[in-house]
Design a protein around this motif. Structure first.
Motif, PDB file in Angstrom:
ATOM      1  N   LEU A   1       0.742  -1.197   0.126  1.00 23.85           N
ATOM      2  CA  LEU A   1       0.076   0.061   0.036  1.00 23.85           C
ATOM      3  C   LEU A   1       0.910   1.302   0.156  1.00 23.85           C
ATOM      4  CD1 LEU A   1      -2.696   1.024   0.236  1.00 23.85           C
ATOM      5  CD2 LEU A   1      -2.400   1.221   2.825  1.00 23.85           C
ATOM      6  N   LEU A   2       1.905   1.235   0.838  1.00 31.94           N
ATOM      7  CA  LEU A   2       2.656   2.350   1.012  1.00 31.94           C
ATOM      8  C   LEU A   2       3.571   2.667  -0.497  1.00 31.94           C
ATOM      9  CD1 LEU A   2       4.152   2.213   4.550  1.00 31.94           C
ATOM     10  CD2 LEU A   2       2.328   3.798   3.555  1.00 31.94           C
ATOM     11  N   VAL A   3       3.966   1.580  -1.122  1.00 32.86           N
ATOM     12  CA  VAL A   3       4.588   1.768  -2.301  1.00 32.86           C
ATOM     13  C   VAL A   3       3.671   2.502  -3.410  1.00 32.86           C
ATOM     14  CG1 VAL A   3       5.634   0.441  -4.099  1.00 32.86           C
ATOM     15  CG2 VAL A   3       6.121   0.118  -1.982  1.00 32.86           C
ATOM     16  N   CYS A   4       2.184   2.074  -3.263  1.00 28.43           N
ATOM     17  CA  CYS A   4       1.524   2.551  -4.466  1.00 28.43           C
ATOM     18  C   CYS A   4       0.807   4.017  -3.948  1.00 28.43           C
ATOM     19  CB  CYS A   4       0.268   1.528  -4.505  1.00 28.43           C
ATOM     20  SG  CYS A   4       0.612  -0.156  -5.309  1.00 28.43           S
ATOM     21  N   LEU A   5       1.021   4.579  -2.707  1.00 28.61           N
ATOM     22  CA  LEU A   5       0.101   5.857  -2.499  1.00 28.61           C
ATOM     23  C   LEU A   5       1.008   6.693  -3.336  1.00 28.61           C
ATOM     24  CD1 LEU A   5      -0.360   5.563   1.132  1.00 28.61           C
ATOM     25  CD2 LEU A   5      -2.085   6.058  -0.482  1.00 28.61           C
ATOM     26  N   PRO A   6       2.358   6.943  -3.515  1.00 28.89           N
ATOM     27  CA  PRO A   6       2.966   7.971  -4.400  1.00 28.89           C
ATOM     28  C   PRO A   6       2.227   8.269  -5.616  1.00 28.89           C
ATOM     29  CG  PRO A   6       4.623   7.158  -3.130  1.00 28.89           C
ATOM     30  CD  PRO A   6       3.493   6.131  -2.878  1.00 28.89           C
ATOM     31  N   VAL A   7       2.179   7.046  -6.389  1.00 28.30           N
ATOM     32  CA  VAL A   7       1.323   7.099  -7.636  1.00 28.30           C
ATOM     33  C   VAL A   7       0.036   7.599  -7.570  1.00 28.30           C
ATOM     34  CG1 VAL A   7       0.764   5.498  -9.667  1.00 28.30           C
ATOM     35  CG2 VAL A   7       3.063   5.028  -8.375  1.00 28.30           C
ATOM     36  N   VAL A   8      -0.812   7.321  -6.395  1.00 25.61           N
ATOM     37  CA  VAL A   8      -1.970   7.476  -6.239  1.00 25.61           C
ATOM     38  C   VAL A   8      -2.087   9.126  -6.182  1.00 25.61           C
ATOM     39  CG1 VAL A   8      -4.198   7.307  -4.700  1.00 25.61           C
ATOM     40  CG2 VAL A   8      -2.925   5.441  -5.639  1.00 25.61           C
ATOM     41  N   GLY A   9      -1.570   9.632  -5.289  1.00 27.31           N
ATOM     42  CA  GLY A   9      -1.206  11.039  -5.043  1.00 27.31           C
ATOM     43  C   GLY A   9      -0.865  11.822  -6.337  1.00 27.31           C
ATOM     44  N   ILE A  10      -0.161  11.370  -7.257  1.00 31.83           N
ATOM     45  CA  ILE A  10       0.226  12.029  -8.393  1.00 31.83           C
ATOM     46  C   ILE A  10      -1.115  11.819  -9.299  1.00 31.83           C
ATOM     47  CG2 ILE A  10       1.480  11.831 -10.582  1.00 31.83           C
ATOM     48  CD1 ILE A  10       3.911  10.927  -8.836  1.00 31.83           C
ATOM     49  N   GLY A  11      -1.893  10.678  -9.207  1.00 30.42           N
ATOM     50  CA  GLY A  11      -3.174  10.908 -10.096  1.00 30.42           C
ATOM     51  C   GLY A  11      -4.047  11.697  -9.461  1.00 30.42           C
ATOM     52  N   LEU A  12      -4.140  11.712  -8.336  1.00 34.27           N
ATOM     53  CA  LEU A  12      -5.182  12.506  -7.601  1.00 34.27           C
ATOM     54  C   LEU A  12      -5.118  14.041  -7.812  1.00 34.27           C
ATOM     55  CD1 LEU A  12      -6.052  10.870  -4.108  1.00 34.27           C
ATOM     56  CD2 LEU A  12      -7.422  11.000  -6.118  1.00 34.27           C
ATOM     57  N   GLY A  13      -3.473  14.534  -7.820  1.00 34.08           N
ATOM     58  CA  GLY A  13      -3.259  15.726  -8.098  1.00 34.08           C
ATOM     59  C   GLY A  13      -3.698  16.158  -9.453  1.00 34.08           C
ATOM     60  N   ALA A  14      -3.207  15.265 -10.435  1.00 30.82           N
ATOM     61  CA  ALA A  14      -3.788  15.575 -11.703  1.00 30.82           C
ATOM     62  C   ALA A  14      -5.319  15.694 -12.096  1.00 30.82           C
ATOM     63  CB  ALA A  14      -3.210  14.411 -12.896  1.00 30.82           C
TER      64      ALA A  14
ATOM     65  N   LEU B   1      -7.280  16.789  -9.913  1.00 33.01           N
ATOM     66  CA  LEU B   1      -7.744  17.922  -9.180  1.00 33.01           C
ATOM     67  C   LEU B   1      -7.085  19.214 -10.037  1.00 33.01           C
ATOM     68  CD1 LEU B   1      -7.225  17.324  -5.422  1.00 33.01           C
ATOM     69  CD2 LEU B   1      -9.173  17.453  -6.517  1.00 33.01           C
ATOM     70  N   GLY B   2      -6.396  19.004 -11.081  1.00 37.82           N
ATOM     71  CA  GLY B   2      -6.077  20.154 -12.071  1.00 37.82           C
ATOM     72  C   GLY B   2      -4.555  20.840 -11.742  1.00 37.82           C
ATOM     73  N   ALA B   3      -4.103  20.036 -10.944  1.00 37.27           N
ATOM     74  CA  ALA B   3      -2.637  20.290 -10.611  1.00 37.27           C
ATOM     75  C   ALA B   3      -1.751  19.796 -11.701  1.00 37.27           C
ATOM     76  CB  ALA B   3      -1.902  19.963  -9.387  1.00 37.27           C
ATOM     77  N   ASP B   4      -0.314  19.964 -11.846  1.00 32.25           N
ATOM     78  CA  ASP B   4       0.375  19.537 -12.841  1.00 32.25           C
ATOM     79  C   ASP B   4       1.532  18.783 -12.041  1.00 32.25           C
ATOM     80  OD1 ASP B   4       1.916  18.752 -15.268  1.00 32.25           O
ATOM     81  OD2 ASP B   4       2.783  20.494 -15.414  1.00 32.25           O
ATOM     82  N   PRO B   5       1.304  17.811 -11.224  1.00 34.66           N
ATOM     83  CA  PRO B   5       2.343  17.160 -10.506  1.00 34.66           C
ATOM     84  C   PRO B   5       3.325  16.339 -11.417  1.00 34.66           C
ATOM     85  CG  PRO B   5       0.422  15.968 -10.460  1.00 34.66           C
ATOM     86  CD  PRO B   5       0.030  17.142 -11.043  1.00 34.66           C
ATOM     87  N   VAL B   6       3.207  16.092 -12.639  1.00 29.94           N
ATOM     88  CA  VAL B   6       4.163  15.316 -13.292  1.00 29.94           C
ATOM     89  C   VAL B   6       5.144  16.713 -13.794  1.00 29.94           C
ATOM     90  CG1 VAL B   6       4.610  14.057 -15.420  1.00 29.94           C
ATOM     91  CG2 VAL B   6       2.759  13.460 -13.934  1.00 29.94           C
ATOM     92  N   GLY B   7       4.636  17.631 -14.324  1.00 23.90           N
ATOM     93  CA  GLY B   7       5.330  18.797 -14.710  1.00 23.90           C
ATOM     94  C   GLY B   7       6.191  19.335 -13.628  1.00 23.90           C
ATOM     95  N   VAL B   8       5.682  19.334 -12.365  1.00 20.64           N
ATOM     96  CA  VAL B   8       6.616  19.795 -11.238  1.00 20.64           C
ATOM     97  C   VAL B   8       7.665  19.008 -10.992  1.00 20.64           C
ATOM     98  CG1 VAL B   8       6.501  20.376  -8.714  1.00 20.64           C
ATOM     99  CG2 VAL B   8       4.598  21.241 -10.103  1.00 20.64           C
ATOM    100  N   LEU B   9       7.205  17.492 -10.843  1.00 19.60           N
ATOM    101  CA  LEU B   9       8.409  16.599 -10.530  1.00 19.60           C
ATOM    102  C   LEU B   9       9.470  16.446 -11.786  1.00 19.60           C
ATOM    103  CD1 LEU B   9       5.969  13.768  -9.150  1.00 19.60           C
ATOM    104  CD2 LEU B   9       7.432  15.188  -7.965  1.00 19.60           C
ATOM    105  N   LEU B  10       9.042  16.699 -13.049  1.00 16.26           N
ATOM    106  CA  LEU B  10      10.260  16.809 -14.022  1.00 16.26           C
ATOM    107  C   LEU B  10      10.610  17.961 -14.399  1.00 16.26           C
ATOM    108  CD1 LEU B  10       8.259  13.759 -16.228  1.00 16.26           C
ATOM    109  CD2 LEU B  10      10.096  13.497 -14.442  1.00 16.26           C
ATOM    110  N   ASP B  11      10.508  18.794 -13.898  1.00 20.88           N
ATOM    111  CA  ASP B  11      10.892  20.255 -14.052  1.00 20.88           C
ATOM    112  C   ASP B  11      12.482  20.596 -14.070  1.00 20.88           C
ATOM    113  OD1 ASP B  11      11.414  20.631 -11.480  1.00 20.88           O
ATOM    114  OD2 ASP B  11      10.170  22.309 -11.137  1.00 20.88           O
ATOM    115  N   GLY B  12      13.161  19.560 -13.356  1.00 18.34           N
ATOM    116  CA  GLY B  12      14.677  19.766 -13.288  1.00 18.34           C
ATOM    117  C   GLY B  12      14.967  20.623 -12.162  1.00 18.34           C
ATOM    118  N   GLY B  13      14.143  20.755 -11.379  1.00 10.98           N
ATOM    119  CA  GLY B  13      14.612  21.787 -10.103  1.00 10.98           C
ATOM    120  C   GLY B  13      14.066  21.189  -8.746  1.00 10.98           C
ATOM    121  N   VAL B  14      13.515  21.761  -8.107  1.00  8.84           N
ATOM    122  CA  VAL B  14      13.217  21.167  -6.632  1.00  8.84           C
ATOM    123  C   VAL B  14      12.332  20.057  -6.747  1.00  8.84           C
ATOM    124  CG1 VAL B  14      12.078  21.678  -4.435  1.00  8.84           C
ATOM    125  CG2 VAL B  14      13.497  23.360  -5.457  1.00  8.84           C
ATOM    126  N   GLY B  15      11.151  20.107  -7.550  1.00 12.23           N
ATOM    127  CA  GLY B  15      10.566  18.977  -7.943  1.00 12.23           C
ATOM    128  C   GLY B  15      11.300  17.528  -8.247  1.00 12.23           C
TER     129      GLY B  15
END
Length: 190
Positions: free
Chosen positions: A129-142, A144-158
């Motif tokens: 369950l704990l291994v799957c939660l980050p993926v679920v969080g990214i999906g939920l963020g998407a 809700l209209g956020a861009d978690p994939v873009g933030v995580l792959l921006d090359g900076g702090v994400g």
């Protein structure tokens, strides 16, 4: 061996060849013990009670016993049964009582292993369950209209957070699995 006894032994082998229940060795040993107590010879008792042949000194045929007890857990019981049969024959102990004591011991060991596996199922499920939660969080963020994939792959702090998160997840899952494996090995017989 009589013809009727031979047919019963063959039927027993055929019937058990497809069954791999954990209780099979204990039930077969109880059957052998019952036939011994009824006055049958050791050889007849093994053939009728477990569907295997035995040597003149009362030791069951190992390949046949392995074939009858087809499950991996059941095959683990072959060595103690053969050893107990040899010792009972060598020292003249009552074979029925020895085999019934071995059957009780094997059944208790199987029950303890089942309890241990049930206790370890919770931690393993938690790790999954704990291994799957980050993926679920990214999906939920998407969603809700956020861009978690873009933030995580921006090359900076994400990206730094993504790398640290993956490292922590992999390390934690490996550590938890190692703890569970260690607990299983600690409960296994030597």
């Amino acid at each position: 061996m009589s013809d009727a006894g031979g047919r019963a032994g063959l039927r027993g082998r055929w019937r058990r060849a497809g069954a791999a229940s954990a209780g099979r060795p204990a039930a077969d040993l109880a059957g052998v013990g019952a036939h011994l107590r009824a006055g049958r010879s050791v050889r007849e008792s093994w053939e009728l009670g477990a569907g295997v042949r035995c040597s003149a000194d009362g030791v069951p045929d190992v390949p046949e016993l392995c074939a009858v007890w087809v499950g991996v857990e059941s095959r683990r019981h072959v060595a103690p049964v053969v050893a107990a049969s040899r010792v009972a024959g060598d020292v003249g102990a009552p074979v029925a009582e020895v085999l019934e004591a071995v059957a009780r011991s094997l059944a208790a060991g199987d029950e303890a292993r089942g309890d241990r596996d049930a206790a370890l199922a919770g931690p393993l499920t938690t790790v999954r369950l704990l291994v799957c939660l980050p993926v679920v969080g990214i999906g939920l963020g998407a969603l809700l209209g956020a861009d978690p994939v873009g933030v995580l792959l921006d090359g900076g702090v994400g990206s730094l957070a993504l790398g640290g998160g993956v490292l922590c997840t992999v390390t934690g899952a490996g550590w938890a699995r190692r703890l569970v494996r260690s607990a299983r090995e600690a409960g296994a017989e030597p």
